[in-house]
Design a protein around this motif. Sequence first.
Motif, PDB file in Angstrom:
ATOM      1  N   VAL A 165       2.103 -13.149  -7.551  1.00 44.90           N
ATOM      2  CA  VAL A 165       2.155 -13.309  -9.013  1.00 44.90           C
ATOM      3  C   VAL A 165       3.547 -13.699  -9.487  1.00 44.90           C
ATOM      4  N   GLY A 166       4.433 -13.964  -8.545  1.00 50.88           N
ATOM      5  CA  GLY A 166       5.786 -14.398  -8.908  1.00 50.88           C
ATOM      6  C   GLY A 166       6.648 -13.301  -9.512  1.00 50.88           C
ATOM      7  N   ALA A 167       6.367 -12.036  -9.144  1.00 46.39           N
ATOM      8  CA  ALA A 167       7.165 -10.923  -9.668  1.00 46.39           C
ATOM      9  C   ALA A 167       8.517 -10.866  -8.942  1.00 46.39           C
ATOM     10  N   GLU A 168       9.578 -10.612  -9.703  1.00 49.78           N
ATOM     11  CA  GLU A 168      10.916 -10.503  -9.105  1.00 49.78           C
ATOM     12  C   GLU A 168      11.222  -9.046  -8.799  1.00 49.78           C
ATOM     13  N   TYR A 169      11.636  -8.796  -7.556  1.00 50.66           N
ATOM     14  CA  TYR A 169      11.994  -7.428  -7.162  1.00 50.66           C
ATOM     15  C   TYR A 169      13.061  -7.519  -6.097  1.00 50.66           C
ATOM     16  N   ASN A 170      13.743  -6.411  -5.855  1.00 48.67           N
ATOM     17  CA  ASN A 170      14.759  -6.418  -4.804  1.00 48.67           C
ATOM     18  C   ASN A 170      14.058  -6.139  -3.475  1.00 48.67           C
ATOM     19  N   GLY A 171      13.880  -7.192  -2.693  1.00 42.36           N
ATOM     20  CA  GLY A 171      13.137  -7.089  -1.441  1.00 42.36           C
ATOM     21  C   GLY A 171      13.994  -6.644  -0.276  1.00 42.36           C
ATOM     22  N   SER A 172      15.264  -6.252  -0.545  1.00 42.93           N
ATOM     23  CA  SER A 172      16.096  -5.856   0.588  1.00 42.93           C
ATOM     24  C   SER A 172      15.865  -4.394   0.981  1.00 42.93           C
ATOM     25  N   PHE A 173      15.223  -3.645   0.107  1.00 41.55           N
ATOM     26  CA  PHE A 173      14.897  -2.255   0.461  1.00 41.55           C
ATOM     27  C   PHE A 173      13.674  -1.802  -0.320  1.00 41.55           C
ATOM     28  N   HIS A 174      13.078  -0.712   0.121  1.00 39.09           N
ATOM     29  CA  HIS A 174      12.023  -0.074  -0.681  1.00 39.09           C
ATOM     30  C   HIS A 174      12.134   1.441  -0.532  1.00 39.09           C
ATOM     31  N   TYR A 175      11.400   2.143  -1.368  1.00 40.44           N
ATOM     32  CA  TYR A 175      11.326   3.600  -1.263  1.00 40.44           C
ATOM     33  C   TYR A 175       9.975   3.983  -0.682  1.00 40.44           C
ATOM     34  N   SER A 181       3.475  18.391   1.441  1.00 40.56           N
ATOM     35  CA  SER A 181       4.130  18.993   2.596  1.00 40.56           C
ATOM     36  C   SER A 181       3.357  18.554   3.834  1.00 40.56           C
ATOM     37  N   PRO A 182       4.014  18.567   4.992  1.00 38.46           N
ATOM     38  CA  PRO A 182       3.333  18.142   6.215  1.00 38.46           C
ATOM     39  C   PRO A 182       2.148  19.048   6.576  1.00 38.46           C
ATOM     40  N   MET A 183       2.097  20.244   6.003  1.00 39.73           N
ATOM     41  CA  MET A 183       1.020  21.191   6.298  1.00 39.73           C
ATOM     42  C   MET A 183      -0.276  20.837   5.577  1.00 39.73           C
ATOM     43  N   THR A 184      -0.165  20.007   4.540  1.00 36.66           N
ATOM     44  CA  THR A 184      -1.347  19.684   3.754  1.00 36.66           C
ATOM     45  C   THR A 184      -2.179  18.636   4.479  1.00 36.66           C
ATOM     46  N   LEU A 185      -3.465  18.925   4.633  1.00 36.57           N
ATOM     47  CA  LEU A 185      -4.294  18.014   5.421  1.00 36.57           C
ATOM     48  C   LEU A 185      -5.099  17.042   4.568  1.00 36.57           C
ATOM     49  N   PHE A 186      -5.480  17.465   3.367  1.00 32.95           N
ATOM     50  CA  PHE A 186      -6.388  16.641   2.580  1.00 32.95           C
ATOM     51  C   PHE A 186      -5.759  16.199   1.269  1.00 32.95           C
ATOM     52  N   LYS A 187      -6.349  15.163   0.693  1.00 28.93           N
ATOM     53  CA  LYS A 187      -5.908  14.633  -0.601  1.00 28.93           C
ATOM     54  C   LYS A 187      -4.413  14.363  -0.631  1.00 28.93           C
ATOM     55  N   ARG A 188      -3.925  13.800   0.430  1.00 26.55           N
ATOM     56  CA  ARG A 188      -2.503  13.472   0.476  1.00 26.55           C
ATOM     57  C   ARG A 188      -2.251  12.223  -0.362  1.00 26.55           C
ATOM     58  N   HIS A 189      -1.060  12.178  -0.977  1.00 28.00           N
ATOM     59  CA  HIS A 189      -0.720  11.030  -1.809  1.00 28.00           C
ATOM     60  C   HIS A 189       0.674  10.515  -1.465  1.00 28.00           C
ATOM     61  N   ASN A 190       0.753   9.227  -1.171  1.00 26.00           N
ATOM     62  CA  ASN A 190       2.038   8.592  -0.864  1.00 26.00           C
ATOM     63  C   ASN A 190       2.155   7.313  -1.668  1.00 26.00           C
ATOM     64  N   GLU A 191       3.381   6.827  -1.781  1.00 26.42           N
ATOM     65  CA  GLU A 191       3.610   5.586  -2.523  1.00 26.42           C
ATOM     66  C   GLU A 191       4.680   4.733  -1.852  1.00 26.42           C
ATOM     67  N   VAL A 192       4.652   3.442  -2.169  1.00 26.25           N
ATOM     68  CA  VAL A 192       5.758   2.538  -1.840  1.00 26.25           C
ATOM     69  C   VAL A 192       6.289   2.004  -3.161  1.00 26.25           C
ATOM     70  N   TRP A 193       7.607   1.948  -3.293  1.00 29.96           N
ATOM     71  CA  TRP A 193       8.225   1.414  -4.521  1.00 29.96           C
ATOM     72  C   TRP A 193       9.152   0.254  -4.183  1.00 29.96           C
ATOM     73  N   TYR A 194       9.039  -0.801  -4.979  1.00 29.51           N
ATOM     74  CA  TYR A 194      10.078  -1.836  -5.004  1.00 29.51           C
ATOM     75  C   TYR A 194      10.700  -1.829  -6.389  1.00 29.51           C
TER      76      TYR A 194
END
Length: 214
Positions: A165-175, A181-194
Amino acid sequence: RIYLSGLVGFLLVFTAEARVGNSSELNVCTETEQCLLFDLICKTDDYEVRHYDSVNWVSTDEKSWSMDYASIKAFRRLFGYIKRNNIKMTAPVTLKLSDKTSFFRTGIYTMSFLLPVEHQQSPIQPTDEKVFPDMKVYVRSYGGWMMSWTDRSQAKTLSSALDSVGAEYNGSFHYAVGYNSPMTLFKRHNEVWYVVQDEPVCGSSEERDMSHIS
Ligand SMILES: *[C@@H]1O[C@H](CO)[C@@H](O)[C@H](O)[C@H]1NC(C)=O
Ligand SMILES: *[C@@H]1O[C@H](CO)[C@@H](O)[C@H](O)[C@H]1NC(C)=O
């Protein structure tokens, strides 16, 4: 009049703090009392655009050839720090990594824990603190476990969607951003950010071109 200005001052302080808030306000935040809150700017099928206010974090760098190994070491160090200083755990935990680090090449991984409201204004040991600037980010969410390969594949999917879509972002790193917690087995939620550059783009480039015309 004195009363009034006092009240305004209080409200301003409260607003500035309000972006670290009660986790009941964010449904992916289930394991800590306080979470980082944001304003949703827009949402497409592929990603969200969010605005985060500037807040204080504690951070540590780990040099490693492996994201998985770096996260374990950095997590232990930060967790030890907050425990020693009686600071409550919050969510999310972020890991900043370069997009240029390839597999088995040494990179710097920066992990950060968000400071709870009560430590936002009076940091304990300023040398250990890091301020994240006010920022807009493109976000892609996923479930399951965050590992180096899942993170990379999700980051790739997000960057392809943004490129298309031609979005501008800093592609040199991401979060790489985790909420469980690592103990949680279900309904885990993670994200990637630019991090967004210029004006955030929502939706397809065609829609954007149309909106310029109308
Ligand atoms: C968070 O919100 C819930 C429900 O609104 C409330 O019961 C709880 O006491 C709040 N926790 C804090 C730390 O303010
Ligand atoms: C992108 O991020 C890198 C690493 O933080 C930084 O050095 C660079 O200046 C950023 N680029 C832009 C255009 O802001």
